[in-house]
Design an enzyme around this catalytic site. Sequence first.
Site, PDB file in Angstrom:
ATOM      1  N   GLY A  53     -25.974  19.028  19.227  1.00  0.00           N
ATOM      2  CA  GLY A  53     -25.593  17.800  19.744  1.00  0.00           C
ATOM      3  C   GLY A  53     -26.993  16.692  19.403  1.00  0.00           C
ATOM      4  O   GLY A  53     -27.834  16.899  18.920  1.00  0.00           O
ATOM      5  N   GLU A  74     -29.750  21.445  27.381  1.00  0.00           N
ATOM      6  CA  GLU A  74     -30.530  22.383  26.351  1.00  0.00           C
ATOM      7  C   GLU A  74     -31.990  22.640  26.962  1.00  0.00           C
ATOM      8  O   GLU A  74     -32.345  21.917  27.812  1.00  0.00           O
ATOM      9  CB  GLU A  74     -30.442  21.854  24.886  1.00  0.00           C
ATOM     10  CG  GLU A  74     -29.250  22.037  24.209  1.00  0.00           C
ATOM     11  CD  GLU A  74     -29.298  21.241  22.698  1.00  0.00           C
ATOM     12  OE1 GLU A  74     -30.237  20.785  22.393  1.00  0.00           O
ATOM     13  OE2 GLU A  74     -28.315  21.669  22.207  1.00  0.00           O
ATOM     14  N   HIS A 123     -36.470  28.302  15.585  1.00  0.00           N
ATOM     15  CA  HIS A 123     -35.345  28.498  16.410  1.00  0.00           C
ATOM     16  C   HIS A 123     -35.306  29.958  17.104  1.00  0.00           C
ATOM     17  O   HIS A 123     -35.103  30.885  16.279  1.00  0.00           O
ATOM     18  CB  HIS A 123     -34.151  28.121  15.891  1.00  0.00           C
ATOM     19  CG  HIS A 123     -32.901  27.639  17.049  1.00  0.00           C
ATOM     20  ND1 HIS A 123     -32.329  28.490  17.851  1.00  0.00           N
ATOM     21  CD2 HIS A 123     -32.474  26.467  17.277  1.00  0.00           C
ATOM     22  CE1 HIS A 123     -31.616  28.229  18.567  1.00  0.00           C
ATOM     23  NE2 HIS A 123     -31.500  26.839  18.241  1.00  0.00           N
ATOM     24  N   ARG A 137     -38.841  25.607  23.114  1.00  0.00           N
ATOM     25  CA  ARG A 137     -38.518  26.869  21.898  1.00  0.00           C
ATOM     26  C   ARG A 137     -39.695  27.381  21.665  1.00  0.00           C
ATOM     27  O   ARG A 137     -39.647  28.617  21.335  1.00  0.00           O
ATOM     28  CB  ARG A 137     -37.954  25.994  20.738  1.00  0.00           C
ATOM     29  CG  ARG A 137     -36.458  25.664  20.818  1.00  0.00           C
ATOM     30  CD  ARG A 137     -36.324  25.173  19.439  1.00  0.00           C
ATOM     31  NE  ARG A 137     -34.783  24.585  19.935  1.00  0.00           N
ATOM     32  CZ  ARG A 137     -34.193  23.662  19.118  1.00  0.00           C
ATOM     33  NH1 ARG A 137     -34.529  23.318  18.177  1.00  0.00           N
ATOM     34  NH2 ARG A 137     -32.815  23.411  19.649  1.00  0.00           N
ATOM     35  N   HIS A 158     -36.735  26.689  11.498  1.00  0.00           N
ATOM     36  CA  HIS A 158     -35.484  25.803  11.961  1.00  0.00           C
ATOM     37  C   HIS A 158     -35.819  24.173  11.287  1.00  0.00           C
ATOM     38  O   HIS A 158     -35.017  23.484  11.155  1.00  0.00           O
ATOM     39  CB  HIS A 158     -35.246  25.803  13.346  1.00  0.00           C
ATOM     40  CG  HIS A 158     -34.188  25.141  13.726  1.00  0.00           C
ATOM     41  ND1 HIS A 158     -32.885  25.306  13.358  1.00  0.00           N
ATOM     42  CD2 HIS A 158     -34.085  24.138  14.774  1.00  0.00           C
ATOM     43  CE1 HIS A 158     -32.305  24.311  14.004  1.00  0.00           C
ATOM     44  NE2 HIS A 158     -32.856  23.796  15.026  1.00  0.00           N
ATOM     45  N   GLU A 179     -35.622  13.991   8.950  1.00  0.00           N
ATOM     46  CA  GLU A 179     -36.361  15.207   9.107  1.00  0.00           C
ATOM     47  C   GLU A 179     -37.734  15.131   8.050  1.00  0.00           C
ATOM     48  O   GLU A 179     -38.678  15.655   8.256  1.00  0.00           O
ATOM     49  CB  GLU A 179     -35.818  16.243   8.911  1.00  0.00           C
ATOM     50  CG  GLU A 179     -36.447  17.569   9.433  1.00  0.00           C
ATOM     51  CD  GLU A 179     -35.791  18.893   9.256  1.00  0.00           C
ATOM     52  OE1 GLU A 179     -34.304  18.837   9.639  1.00  0.00           O
ATOM     53  OE2 GLU A 179     -36.164  19.913   9.308  1.00  0.00           O
ATOM     54  N   ARG A 193     -40.810  19.733  18.957  1.00  0.00           N
ATOM     55  CA  ARG A 193     -39.487  19.019  18.909  1.00  0.00           C
ATOM     56  C   ARG A 193     -38.745  19.343  20.240  1.00  0.00           C
ATOM     57  O   ARG A 193     -38.412  20.796  20.395  1.00  0.00           O
ATOM     58  CB  ARG A 193     -38.883  18.953  17.916  1.00  0.00           C
ATOM     59  CG  ARG A 193     -37.618  18.118  17.879  1.00  0.00           C
ATOM     60  CD  ARG A 193     -36.734  18.113  16.758  1.00  0.00           C
ATOM     61  NE  ARG A 193     -36.290  19.366  16.288  1.00  0.00           N
ATOM     62  CZ  ARG A 193     -34.892  19.873  16.595  1.00  0.00           C
ATOM     63  NH1 ARG A 193     -34.200  18.877  16.843  1.00  0.00           N
ATOM     64  NH2 ARG A 193     -34.529  20.939  16.284  1.00  0.00           N
TER      65      ARG A 193
HETATM   66  P1  FAD Z   1     -30.461  16.563   5.904  1.00  0.00           P
HETATM   67  O1  FAD Z   1     -29.297  16.299   6.832  1.00  0.00           O
HETATM   68  O2  FAD Z   1     -30.962  17.866   5.596  1.00  0.00           O
HETATM   69  O3  FAD Z   1     -30.077  15.987   4.473  1.00  0.00           O
HETATM   70  C1  FAD Z   1     -30.783  15.885   3.536  1.00  0.00           C
HETATM   71  C2  FAD Z   1     -30.055  15.627   2.187  1.00  0.00           C
HETATM   72  O4  FAD Z   1     -30.798  15.524   0.798  1.00  0.00           O
HETATM   73  C3  FAD Z   1     -29.286  17.098   2.027  1.00  0.00           C
HETATM   74  O5  FAD Z   1     -28.009  16.685   1.696  1.00  0.00           O
HETATM   75  C4  FAD Z   1     -30.010  17.520   0.531  1.00  0.00           C
HETATM   76  O6  FAD Z   1     -29.109  18.202  -0.303  1.00  0.00           O
HETATM   77  C5  FAD Z   1     -30.402  16.309   0.084  1.00  0.00           C
HETATM   78  N1  FAD Z   1     -31.536  16.400  -0.986  1.00  0.00           N
HETATM   79  C6  FAD Z   1     -32.634  17.302  -0.890  1.00  0.00           C
HETATM   80  N2  FAD Z   1     -33.383  17.060  -1.887  1.00  0.00           N
HETATM   81  C7  FAD Z   1     -33.039  16.346  -2.755  1.00  0.00           C
HETATM   82  C8  FAD Z   1     -33.142  15.996  -4.070  1.00  0.00           C
HETATM   83  N3  FAD Z   1     -34.316  16.284  -4.406  1.00  0.00           N
HETATM   84  N4  FAD Z   1     -32.271  15.165  -4.744  1.00  0.00           N
HETATM   85  C9  FAD Z   1     -31.144  14.657  -3.973  1.00  0.00           C
HETATM   86  N5  FAD Z   1     -30.902  15.133  -2.814  1.00  0.00           N
HETATM   87  C10 FAD Z   1     -31.579  15.818  -2.161  1.00  0.00           C
HETATM   88  N6  FAD Z   1     -30.953  18.435  15.433  1.00  0.00           N
HETATM   89  C11 FAD Z   1     -30.295  17.832  16.590  1.00  0.00           C
HETATM   90  O7  FAD Z   1     -30.771  16.750  16.898  1.00  0.00           O
HETATM   91  N7  FAD Z   1     -29.406  18.510  17.188  1.00  0.00           N
HETATM   92  C12 FAD Z   1     -28.829  19.638  16.741  1.00  0.00           C
HETATM   93  O8  FAD Z   1     -27.975  20.122  17.507  1.00  0.00           O
HETATM   94  C13 FAD Z   1     -29.135  20.086  15.598  1.00  0.00           C
HETATM   95  N8  FAD Z   1     -28.877  21.482  15.146  1.00  0.00           N
HETATM   96  C14 FAD Z   1     -29.253  22.029  13.967  1.00  0.00           C
HETATM   97  C15 FAD Z   1     -28.867  23.169  13.574  1.00  0.00           C
HETATM   98  C16 FAD Z   1     -29.245  23.793  12.434  1.00  0.00           C
HETATM   99  C17 FAD Z   1     -28.444  24.960  11.965  1.00  0.00           C
HETATM  100  C18 FAD Z   1     -30.201  23.012  11.685  1.00  0.00           C
HETATM  101  C19 FAD Z   1     -30.414  23.575  10.372  1.00  0.00           C
HETATM  102  C20 FAD Z   1     -30.738  21.932  12.168  1.00  0.00           C
HETATM  103  C21 FAD Z   1     -30.118  21.388  13.332  1.00  0.00           C
HETATM  104  N9  FAD Z   1     -30.757  20.020  13.897  1.00  0.00           N
HETATM  105  C22 FAD Z   1     -30.248  19.562  14.888  1.00  0.00           C
HETATM  106  C23 FAD Z   1     -32.010  19.504  13.156  1.00  0.00           C
HETATM  107  C24 FAD Z   1     -31.003  18.254  12.267  1.00  0.00           C
HETATM  108  O9  FAD Z   1     -29.880  18.700  12.001  1.00  0.00           O
HETATM  109  C25 FAD Z   1     -31.878  17.709  11.234  1.00  0.00           C
HETATM  110  O10 FAD Z   1     -33.222  17.382  11.463  1.00  0.00           O
HETATM  111  C26 FAD Z   1     -31.154  16.565  10.635  1.00  0.00           C
HETATM  112  O11 FAD Z   1     -29.969  16.460  10.383  1.00  0.00           O
HETATM  113  C27 FAD Z   1     -31.868  16.007   9.100  1.00  0.00           C
HETATM  114  O12 FAD Z   1     -31.169  14.993   8.892  1.00  0.00           O
HETATM  115  P2  FAD Z   1     -31.708  14.477   7.615  1.00  0.00           P
HETATM  116  O13 FAD Z   1     -30.757  13.243   7.153  1.00  0.00           O
HETATM  117  O14 FAD Z   1     -33.091  14.110   7.692  1.00  0.00           O
HETATM  118  O15 FAD Z   1     -31.543  15.497   6.485  1.00  0.00           O
HETATM  119  C1  SIN Z   2     -29.081  24.036  18.767  1.00  0.00           C
HETATM  120  O1  SIN Z   2     -28.097  23.549  18.487  1.00  0.00           O
HETATM  121  O2  SIN Z   2     -29.718  24.852  19.389  1.00  0.00           O
HETATM  122  C2  SIN Z   2     -29.991  23.156  17.672  1.00  0.00           C
HETATM  123  C3  SIN Z   2     -30.579  21.896  18.485  1.00  0.00           C
HETATM  124  C4  SIN Z   2     -31.502  21.333  17.725  1.00  0.00           C
HETATM  125  O3  SIN Z   2     -32.184  22.027  16.807  1.00  0.00           O
HETATM  126  O4  SIN Z   2     -32.043  20.287  17.987  1.00  0.00           O
END
Ligand code: FAD
Ligand code: SIN
Length: 529
Positions: free
Chosen positions: A51, A115, A239, A285, A346, A370, A381
């Site tokens: 979340g 968490e 993770h 973590r 992760h 990210e 983090r």
């Molecule tokens: P992303 O959501 O990764 O989006 C990046 C997008 O860019 C992707 O769609 C990709 O296809 C696109 N892209 C990449 N390279 C290119 C390119 N060259 N050209 C065009 N498009 C491209 N965080 C929390 O705060 N809470 C949680 O509960 C949590 N749970 C998680 C669970 C999992 C399994 C994972 C993997 C991560 C989790 N995180 C969580 C971390 C969090 O989800 C991410 O840090 C966050 O969503 C990143 O968002 P973003 O918009 O920066 O990138």
């Molecule tokens: C999780 O749900 O354990 C992931 C949360 C996070 O990476 O922030």
Amino acid sequence: MIKNSHEFDYLIIGSGAAGLFAANKLAAHGSVAVINKGEFSESNTWYAQGGIAGVMDAADSVDNHIADTLRAGAGLCHEDVVREIVGCGKRIIEELIAYGTAFDTEGETLHLSHEAAHSHRRIAHAKDATGKAVGEALLAPVTANANITCFQQHMAVDVITARHLGRRMQEADRCLGAYVLNPAGEVLRIAARHTIIATGGAGKVYRYTSNPHVATGDGIAMAWRAGCPVMNLEFIQFHPTCLYNPSGSTTLLTEALRGEGALLTDADGRAFMADYDERGELAPRDIVARAIDYEMKKLGCDHMYLDIRPLGSEKIEAHFPNILKRLIKLGIDIRQQPVPIVPAAHYMCGGVQTDIAGRTAIQGLYAIGETACTGLHGANRLASNSLLECLVMAEQCVDFIGTQPKEPLQHLPAWDDSGVKPETERVQIKQNWEEIRAAMSNYVGIVRSDERLRRARRRLAIIREEIAAYYWQHPISRNLIELRNLSLVADLMVRAAQQRKESRGLHYSTDHPDMLDKTEDTILTPDSW
Ligand code: FAD
Ligand code: SIN
């Protein structure tokens, strides 16, 4: 005929939480292009389970959330950034609700989960699939907005700056747009006044990762090649609880399970976390992942277990229905048996060095989410702080861009593929991917040493040389671009790890086991032009 040159006021590369939130807000200022190299729903965002952190309970306070973030970050967080971003938690969660995110409720109030390393319950969530709920709520208005053009299956190859075009710059370089590979294999030019990189992380640098296959560090590589410094890339968060599945991809087992009482055990059912930290399963973590790694090495086994049975079937079914369903498909009923788990790569705490508005060293180029490093996370983090950071950065980036004068759009030259020969061997790409992941997993994992880092660096240097020779002589493809980016980001991670002569947060070195009294961010700067 496909148009191979486009013009927009704003170009957003990536459609996770950061990119979509920015697109929704930027559309009020002008025309927006959002590109994604795959489907819009394939991102780290969509896979988020736990979340988003925010202070929503009267018994909690923003000061508590700040203190927890600073403690997890092991002395490296930028406190001003922490205060600013954490202070926005409640408002951002309320805005997500206004976008239509269906967070779980208890009567009139949100249900908040607990968490690791959080002193209070403060995680707003949509069962165990929060990322999908947030992503869908943000995507719907993007696809409906006439000012936004969506390009799926379009991959950014590189951003284009004035210096790339051979212009001598008196002041900072300026970004003019990007080269983008379309599904037909052609390289388009997209000119934009402002370009936002929101491409997420680089978990695919490792063999085992919770990240989907799109997480190949493209944004960090593009920004570096354009001339942007990167920060704190040695801090990779593993993770602790990802499904051990040697025959297929892994799946995350959210930390909220431990928040509700799930236990980490060995094969005999012995819960071991209390031996490592008084907070037990709810230690940060880095501590939990290292404890699992240590137990696995001590016992000579491939995995440990997460025993979810203490929660009881009713709670499991009500709060974690997606994990329950996914694991039943793999033959594991979490109500009846412990789950085999391993730590897996992760989250990237480091990234392109930016401020909260995503500003980089290059004018008109921003990195948010990210892919950026603001200093919020420090050396580790705090769980569920990253979605919050994505959204606050997107908002502040748009606020900044909205105040900027509209610079004229520039003509961009066509992609130069004059050196390309007919393709001969694709096998090299697969081989190099595997070698990078092996080197990173074996030598740059949870526990590092000077010798392991040297070995990784040597192997990566050879791989990068091969890729550089191959790249300009072969038609580019998504695989080849990702390979080139991944190898660069892996090399930068190792260089950053070699610079840190101490153990702090997520970076643990057997040669430098102590934490130094004084520390600073690890900043790598590309060679000057
Ligand atoms: P992303 O959501 O990764 O989006 C990046 C997008 O860019 C992707 O769609 C990709 O296809 C696109 N892209 C990449 N390279 C290119 C390119 N060259 N050209 C065009 N498009 C491209 N965080 C929390 O705060 N809470 C949680 O509960 C949590 N749970 C998680 C669970 C999992 C399994 C994972 C993997 C991560 C989790 N995180 C969580 C971390 C969090 O989800 C991410 O840090 C966050 O969503 C990143 O968002 P973003 O918009 O920066 O990138
Ligand atoms: C999780 O749900 O354990 C992931 C949360 C996070 O990476 O922030």
